[in-house]
Motif scaffolding. Sequence first.
Motif, PDB file in Angstrom:
ATOM      1  N   ALA A  84      77.957  56.341  49.036  1.00 49.53           N
ATOM      2  CA  ALA A  84      78.681  55.643  47.968  1.00 49.53           C
ATOM      3  C   ALA A  84      80.161  56.019  47.956  1.00 49.53           C
ATOM      4  O   ALA A  84      81.033  55.164  47.731  1.00 49.53           O
ATOM      5  CB  ALA A  84      78.044  55.975  46.616  1.00 49.53           C
ATOM      6  N   GLN A  85      80.459  57.292  48.224  1.00 46.03           N
ATOM      7  CA  GLN A  85      81.847  57.744  48.237  1.00 46.03           C
ATOM      8  C   GLN A  85      82.654  57.062  49.335  1.00 46.03           C
ATOM      9  O   GLN A  85      83.814  56.679  49.127  1.00 46.03           O
ATOM     10  CB  GLN A  85      81.904  59.265  48.439  1.00 46.03           C
ATOM     11  CG  GLN A  85      83.311  59.852  48.424  1.00 46.03           C
ATOM     12  CD  GLN A  85      83.945  59.806  47.051  1.00 46.03           C
ATOM     13  OE1 GLN A  85      83.520  60.501  46.139  1.00 46.03           O
ATOM     14  NE2 GLN A  85      84.972  58.977  46.889  1.00 46.03           N
ATOM     15  N   ALA A 111      73.694  50.576  43.892  1.00 50.04           N
ATOM     16  CA  ALA A 111      72.650  50.346  44.900  1.00 50.04           C
ATOM     17  C   ALA A 111      72.780  51.334  46.059  1.00 50.04           C
ATOM     18  O   ALA A 111      71.771  51.758  46.632  1.00 50.04           O
ATOM     19  CB  ALA A 111      72.731  48.907  45.407  1.00 50.04           C
ATOM     20  N   ALA A 112      74.025  51.711  46.395  1.00 51.97           N
ATOM     21  CA  ALA A 112      74.226  52.707  47.453  1.00 51.97           C
ATOM     22  C   ALA A 112      73.588  54.038  47.067  1.00 51.97           C
ATOM     23  O   ALA A 112      72.981  54.723  47.893  1.00 51.97           O
ATOM     24  CB  ALA A 112      75.716  52.890  47.717  1.00 51.97           C
ATOM     25  N   LEU A 113      73.703  54.401  45.793  1.00 49.55           N
ATOM     26  CA  LEU A 113      73.102  55.643  45.308  1.00 49.55           C
ATOM     27  C   LEU A 113      71.576  55.563  45.282  1.00 49.55           C
ATOM     28  O   LEU A 113      70.889  56.594  45.331  1.00 49.55           O
ATOM     29  CB  LEU A 113      73.609  55.961  43.905  1.00 49.55           C
ATOM     30  CG  LEU A 113      75.082  56.389  43.817  1.00 49.55           C
ATOM     31  CD1 LEU A 113      75.556  56.351  42.373  1.00 49.55           C
ATOM     32  CD2 LEU A 113      75.272  57.787  44.410  1.00 49.55           C
ATOM     33  N   ILE A 129      76.197  48.599  52.377  1.00 50.93           N
ATOM     34  CA  ILE A 129      75.418  49.820  52.168  1.00 50.93           C
ATOM     35  C   ILE A 129      74.762  50.272  53.465  1.00 50.93           C
ATOM     36  O   ILE A 129      74.785  51.456  53.802  1.00 50.93           O
ATOM     37  CB  ILE A 129      74.360  49.586  51.064  1.00 50.93           C
ATOM     38  CG1 ILE A 129      75.045  49.405  49.714  1.00 50.93           C
ATOM     39  CG2 ILE A 129      73.368  50.754  51.010  1.00 50.93           C
ATOM     40  CD1 ILE A 129      74.134  48.834  48.638  1.00 50.93           C
ATOM     41  N   LYS A 130      74.180  49.344  54.213  1.00 51.87           N
ATOM     42  CA  LYS A 130      73.531  49.714  55.473  1.00 51.87           C
ATOM     43  C   LYS A 130      74.550  50.252  56.459  1.00 51.87           C
ATOM     44  O   LYS A 130      74.267  51.203  57.210  1.00 51.87           O
ATOM     45  CB  LYS A 130      72.807  48.497  56.072  1.00 51.87           C
ATOM     46  CG  LYS A 130      71.912  48.855  57.246  1.00 51.87           C
ATOM     47  CD  LYS A 130      70.718  49.682  56.787  1.00 51.87           C
ATOM     48  CE  LYS A 130      70.583  50.989  57.499  1.00 51.87           C
ATOM     49  NZ  LYS A 130      69.461  51.804  57.006  1.00 51.87           N
ATOM     50  N   THR A 131      75.736  49.678  56.466  1.00 55.13           N
ATOM     51  CA  THR A 131      76.802  50.154  57.348  1.00 55.13           C
ATOM     52  C   THR A 131      77.226  51.564  56.967  1.00 55.13           C
ATOM     53  O   THR A 131      77.358  52.447  57.828  1.00 55.13           O
ATOM     54  CB  THR A 131      78.009  49.202  57.272  1.00 55.13           C
ATOM     55  OG1 THR A 131      77.605  47.895  57.726  1.00 55.13           O
ATOM     56  CG2 THR A 131      79.157  49.696  58.152  1.00 55.13           C
ATOM     57  N   ALA A 132      77.414  51.795  55.673  1.00 55.00           N
ATOM     58  CA  ALA A 132      77.796  53.130  55.197  1.00 55.00           C
ATOM     59  C   ALA A 132      76.706  54.149  55.499  1.00 55.00           C
ATOM     60  O   ALA A 132      76.983  55.305  55.847  1.00 55.00           O
ATOM     61  CB  ALA A 132      78.083  53.089  53.701  1.00 55.00           C
ATOM     62  N   ASP A 133      75.461  53.722  55.365  1.00 52.63           N
ATOM     63  CA  ASP A 133      74.313  54.590  55.640  1.00 52.63           C
ATOM     64  C   ASP A 133      74.291  55.010  57.109  1.00 52.63           C
ATOM     65  O   ASP A 133      74.152  56.195  57.426  1.00 52.63           O
ATOM     66  CB  ASP A 133      73.031  53.837  55.282  1.00 52.63           C
ATOM     67  CG  ASP A 133      71.778  54.624  55.597  1.00 52.63           C
ATOM     68  OD1 ASP A 133      71.646  55.764  55.103  1.00 52.63           O
ATOM     69  OD2 ASP A 133      70.912  54.105  56.325  1.00 52.63           O
ATOM     70  N   ARG A 134      74.443  54.044  58.002  1.00 55.26           N
ATOM     71  CA  ARG A 134      74.443  54.372  59.436  1.00 55.26           C
ATOM     72  C   ARG A 134      75.655  55.230  59.793  1.00 55.26           C
ATOM     73  O   ARG A 134      75.544  56.183  60.572  1.00 55.26           O
ATOM     74  CB  ARG A 134      74.446  53.067  60.248  1.00 55.26           C
ATOM     75  CG  ARG A 134      74.545  53.213  61.769  1.00 55.26           C
ATOM     76  CD  ARG A 134      73.482  54.061  62.427  1.00 55.26           C
ATOM     77  NE  ARG A 134      72.117  53.761  62.062  1.00 55.26           N
ATOM     78  CZ  ARG A 134      71.072  53.895  62.879  1.00 55.26           C
ATOM     79  NH1 ARG A 134      71.257  54.296  64.135  1.00 55.26           N
ATOM     80  NH2 ARG A 134      69.852  53.662  62.451  1.00 55.26           N
TER      81      ARG A 134
END
Length: 224
Positions: free
Chosen positions: A53-54, A69-71, A133-138
């Motif tokens: 999220a950050q 949603a990211a959290l 979100i998926k991009t940030a997660d990866r």
Amino acid sequence: MSESRVRFFEQQISILGYNQSLQALDWMKEVMSAPAYARHDGTHYYNHLVDVAQDLLNHGIRDQDIITAALLHDAVEDVPGITNNMIDAKFNTKVTKMVDLVTKEPGVNYKKDDLLKILYLEPILNNPGAALIKTADRKHNFSTLRAASPEKKMRQAIETEKFFFPFFKEAMERYPRYATYFLSAKTAIKPHLMEIKEHYDEVNVLKAKIAELESQHIKHRISK
């Protein structure tokens, strides 16, 4: 250090007035503080959620539903008992939809053929928030691979190059306003990915040489 990042993030979303995101943060800290939710680098799993999220906030994403949603993006998949209905009741349908899209279905072997692309990444691409979100997660998962085994690093490198680089490219084309973020993911990941592949090749060459020397040594002893 990781907890100081959590405090900084909490202060930032508090200043922004993101009460919904604060609620999500408190919930995930509560349910993911148990030892069972430690990552391979030893940190609590909710630190990953905060870092994801950050990173979105750092790149100018100011949609509270996306940050929330990211959290929550791993809640349904990783925490027994948490469902989409619970998320919908606590937050809203938009948040629930993004979480649902990035949640993998239990029992599906996404490593088989191109199922990761067909059943998982392609539906995510239809929702800009879920794609972010998926991009940030990866992006974050790749940044924490140094503590992982060489085999896991290589699996992640191959999967990312085959599926996620095209995913980032498609997302850039679909959502121009977020193009710089999708590009940032590839820019951040690629040097590390190349390093992993090169190291893996070097290790395999070394192993082959060692095996050859051992074989020659055995043959030499037998011949005596």
